[in-house]
Write a protein that holds these residues in place. Structure first.
Motif, PDB file in Angstrom:
ATOM      1  N   ARG A 106       0.371  -1.225   0.187  1.00 10.16           N
ATOM      2  CA  ARG A 106       0.178   0.024   0.107  1.00 10.16           C
ATOM      3  C   ARG A 106       1.057   1.374  -0.377  1.00 10.16           C
ATOM      4  O   ARG A 106       0.661   2.424  -0.037  1.00 10.16           O
ATOM      5  CB  ARG A 106      -0.890  -0.118   0.590  1.00 10.16           C
ATOM      6  CG  ARG A 106      -1.853  -1.109   0.862  1.00 10.16           C
ATOM      7  CD  ARG A 106      -3.052  -0.999   2.561  1.00 10.16           C
ATOM      8  NE  ARG A 106      -2.158  -1.327   3.958  1.00 10.16           N
ATOM      9  CZ  ARG A 106      -2.197  -1.247   5.506  1.00 10.16           C
ATOM     10  NH1 ARG A 106      -3.346  -0.182   4.696  1.00 10.16           N
ATOM     11  NH2 ARG A 106      -1.652  -1.466   5.736  1.00 10.16           N
ATOM     12  N   ILE A 108       3.095   2.663   2.760  1.00 11.78           N
ATOM     13  CA  ILE A 108       3.165   2.490   3.308  1.00 11.78           C
ATOM     14  C   ILE A 108       4.622   2.353   3.927  1.00 11.78           C
ATOM     15  O   ILE A 108       5.012   0.705   3.724  1.00 11.78           O
ATOM     16  CB  ILE A 108       2.568   2.253   4.478  1.00 11.78           C
ATOM     17  CG1 ILE A 108       1.300   2.482   4.376  1.00 11.78           C
ATOM     18  CG2 ILE A 108       2.149   2.644   5.719  1.00 11.78           C
ATOM     19  CD1 ILE A 108      -0.226   1.850   4.921  1.00 11.78           C
ATOM     20  N   ARG A 110       7.867   1.732   6.489  1.00  9.84           N
ATOM     21  CA  ARG A 110       7.839   1.987   8.421  1.00  9.84           C
ATOM     22  C   ARG A 110       9.900   0.888   8.713  1.00  9.84           C
ATOM     23  O   ARG A 110      10.407   0.765   7.569  1.00  9.84           O
ATOM     24  CB  ARG A 110       6.951   0.580   8.496  1.00  9.84           C
ATOM     25  CG  ARG A 110       7.768   0.388   9.943  1.00  9.84           C
ATOM     26  CD  ARG A 110       7.150  -0.288  10.795  1.00  9.84           C
ATOM     27  NE  ARG A 110       7.551  -1.429  11.903  1.00  9.84           N
ATOM     28  CZ  ARG A 110       7.823  -2.152  12.689  1.00  9.84           C
ATOM     29  NH1 ARG A 110       7.226  -2.943  12.016  1.00  9.84           N
ATOM     30  NH2 ARG A 110       7.719  -2.730  13.893  1.00  9.84           N
TER      31      ARG A 110
END
Length: 723
Positions: A106, A108, A110
């Protein structure tokens, strides 16, 4: 959970260690005087005349003992102290030699580190160091880290071929290497960080900062291949891009320092700096390398779309050198001189011969530009060849870098030809060559201005379908330069056009080329079948200009093109003025001094002329001016109206007086390296050159007395011999 799998059988491993490093009881024991600073978890893996290198095989953190001073450099944080503001993620980041930021399906992102993610390490001893295969198990991302001791310090390498992304739902975003090397707590250690911001910047160690965010700086500026466009705003002054992938840290000026140099990977690298008071109580800075990033892909003409991750991971090798300095070399001057030595050793900086006792001056002339009259364009002449020659004769400055801008048919806002053709009302090619020969005979140089990457919007002379570079979003790259919106050529189109023009110019020596943008605008191209990433573009530009048939000067070149230039134009006089920085320092001028002559931005556009003249003398920068014969009112209806003051009638006498003043100060140190710079008092600086001469610059409004001489307010003085 960390799992360490030693290569081969255990006995074979220890046998290899013994063969490389000697008996284990001698190899792994820390020196007696350093027992407290080097924990037993660190093993000595290499030693040379200057350093001993110790590595923790669990975290890949290292400690380096500088045998010259006894100082120990720490690459990571071993233990927290009371008052340390680090959460678990920051603690892992501070302790680990390697951290990554991953992107999921997605888009995203980290960040994870060795000490807070399940991983494996395969450690292999090599000559003067270790090679480690690192795998982050949950994400299927692996890489090879090579850590080696070298003469000046430590070398870090991550080969592109070692990058593996074995789980399709995860991509490697950023790679962080030794982010806490040299980190300090607030103001406990006196010193500063050195940033490659503009001419050079310092962030002095303190407990707090006015800044609210950390400093991010992409080496060589943003990648147009990913962002597609730089919005056109002629009133906006864009920040200086980072032109050299270098940073440093000083622990006590004149005591200990280190310098980071990115040898490979800078095209996809960035510097991140954290002053104490932002998130943590630590001062630290480091390199991050970008392998994948997300972007917004429109799915219809109404602007709807999705955020996705690039399909192909950026391919580039990473090589970083940490060079450690001690004693008198442990300041920003010593760092700059260390970087200069590195560039010379690598063949990236050469000494341009000094043939004249006087300083140079850049005089850039506007030939003319076009204005729109109903349905056609009319050329507005501003400086003909004959008028240029008259101005040069009146100035009586022989050692000039003369640049002709707007020489092509219909002038500056028309596409330059691929053959040598002038606007007829300016003069003929024969007259151009004759003028260039007369300038050369007097010790100067003549160049035609060219922006070889730029395809001017709404102009003929190129194929929009075939010649333009394409962004990842499948649109043409768009930017602007000198008040004009431009697209950017593919490298094939650029090379074809450049080769044709330079061959035509080479038939008329001594005419050269003054190249804009190509020295500092670096972009990836996603055109199908002819794609080129930024690392490949660096090598392509370097090879293209190295083979040039004519003399080349460059505007604000990045470090990889220093060796291609005979002169550096538009040297910054300061930094970008970010709230993070404490002060600007002449890091880049010190790097180039004694090798590549450098010229400032046009002084007739200065907002504070007296201050800028003092900075020229302080930094050893030669002056520049933009000139026309006609008054600037004549070009108000042209794209060249950004040149708001340039007429020789207005600037001629000022140029003569300024050049005379600067030449008296800088002439005696022409071609000399800068070996020291010290602040003598608030607003007073002394710059020392290799021949022993010293220039004192007094920025204050009161006289300064030094070594028996008086340096008048807002003035400078040349001392014939340093004390």
């Amino acid at each position: 959970m960390c799992k360490i799998r030693f290569i081969g059988f255990l006995l074979a491993f220890f046998a290899a260690l013994l063969a490389l490093f000697g008996a284990s009881d001698e190899t792994w024991a820390a020196p007696a005087t350093q027992t407290d600073e080097i924990p037993p978890s660190y093993r000595q893996v290499a030693e040379n005349e200057r350093f001993r290198l110790f590595v923790d095989f669990d975290t890949l953190a290292f400690k380096l003992l500088d045998k010259r001073s006894g100082y120990v450099w720490h690459s990571g944080l071993d233990e927290l102290q009371e008052g340390d503001r680090l959460n678990r993620a920051w603690q892992a980041f501070a302790r680990s030699g390697v951290s990554i930021e991953y992107l999921d399906a997605r888009a995203i992102n980290r960040r994870v580190s060795l000490t807070n993610a399940e991983h494996t390490l395969e450690v292999t001893p090599i000559d003067q160091g270790v090679s480690v295969q690192v795998t982050f198990l949950e994400f299927g991302i692996s890489l090879q880290l090579i850590l080696q001791l070298e003469a000046e310090g430590v070398r870090i390498e991550v080969p592109s071929s070692s990058i593996r992304e074995e789980k399709p739902e995860f991509k490697l975003g950023l790679l962080y290497l030794y982010p806490f090397l040299g980190a300090t707590r607030g103001s406990q250690t006196p010193g500063y960080m050195v940033l490659p911001d503009g001419v050079g910047s310092l962030i002095r160690f303190a407990d707090t900062t006015k800044a609210r965010n950390m400093f991010y700086g992409r080496y060589y500026g943003p990648d147009l291949g990913m962002i597609a466009a730089l919005p056109f705003d002629p009133a906006l002054r864009r920040p200086y891009p980072i032109a050299f992938p270098v940073f440093g840290m000083v622990h006590g000026e004149g005591q200990n320092a280190f310098l980071s140099i990115v040898e490979q990977g800078a095209a996809y690298g960035e510097i991140q700096a954290h002053p104490a008071g932002i998130l943590t109580n630590f001062n630290f800075l480091y390199n991050a390398f970008l392998y994948n990033e997300s972007y917004y892909q429109a799915t219809n003409r109404a602007g709807a779309g999705v955020t996705v991750v690039q399909r192909r991971t950026n391919e580039f090798d990473v090589v970083v050198h940490f060079r450690f300095l001690t004693g008198e070399e442990a300041d920003y001057v010593g760092m700059a001189r260390s970087y200069q030595r590195y560039l010379v050793e690598k063949g990236l900086l050469r000494k341009v011969p000094v043939t004249n006792p006087n300083i140079g001056i850049r005089l850039e002339f506007l030939g003319g530009d076009k204005e729109q009259i109903l349905l056609w364009s009319r050329f507005v002449p501003m400086t003909t060849l004959a008028e240029m020659e008259e101005i040069l004769a009146a100035l009586q400055i022989d050692n000039a870098e003369v640049v002709y801008y707007g020489w092509q048919p219909l002038g500056a806002s028309s596409m330059p030809p691929t053959a040598l053709r002038l606007e007829r009302s300016l003069g003929s090619v024969a007259e151009l060559r004759a003028l260039a020969e007369r300038i050369a005979a007097k010790g100067g140089h003549f160049s035609l201005y060219l922006d070889p990457q730029a395809a001017l919007r709404d102009e003929a002379g190129y194929s929009p379908r075939n010649d333009l570079a394409i962004a990842i979003t499948n649109v043409s790259l768009t930017g602007y330069n000198r008040n004009q919106v431009v697209f950017y050529f593919t490298f094939d189109a650029l090379r074809r056009r450049f080769d044709a023009l330079q061959r035509a110019i080479a038939a008329h020596p001594p005419i050269g080329l003054a190249l804009d943008q190509i020295g500092w605008m670096l972009y990836s191209d996603f055109r199908s079948g002819r794609s080129q990433n930024r690392a490949q573009a660096v090598e392509a530009y370097r090879a293209l200009l190295a083979e040039s048939l004519v003399r080349i000067v460059l505007y604000r070149p990045n470090d990889y093109l220093f060796s291609a230039a005979e002169a550096y134009f538009d040297m910054p006089l300061g930094n970008n003025g970010y709230v993070y920085t404490s002060e600007a320092v002449p890091f880049l001028p010190i790097v180039l001094a004694g090798h590549l002559p450098y010229y400032g931005e046009a002084l007739n556009f200065s907002a504070n002329l007296q201050e800028d003249l003092l900075r020229h003398v302080d930094y050893g920068i030669y002056p520049s001016y933009f000139l026309t014969q006609q008054a600037t009112t004549a070009m108000l209806n042209t794209r060249s109206n950004w040149i708001f003051t340039s007429s020789y009638a207005q600037w001629g006498e000022h140029i003569r007086q300024t050049y005379r003043w600067m030449n008296e100060l800088l002439g005696p140190v022409r071609g000399q390296a800068i070996v020291a710079r010290h602040q003598l008092a608030e607003g007073v600086f002394a710059t020392t050159y290799a021949n022993g001469k010293q220039i004192i610059v007094n920025y204050t409004r009161r006289p300064f007395f030094y070594q028996g001489v008086t340096v008048e307010a807002r003035n400078a003085f040349l001392l014939e011999g340093a004390p």
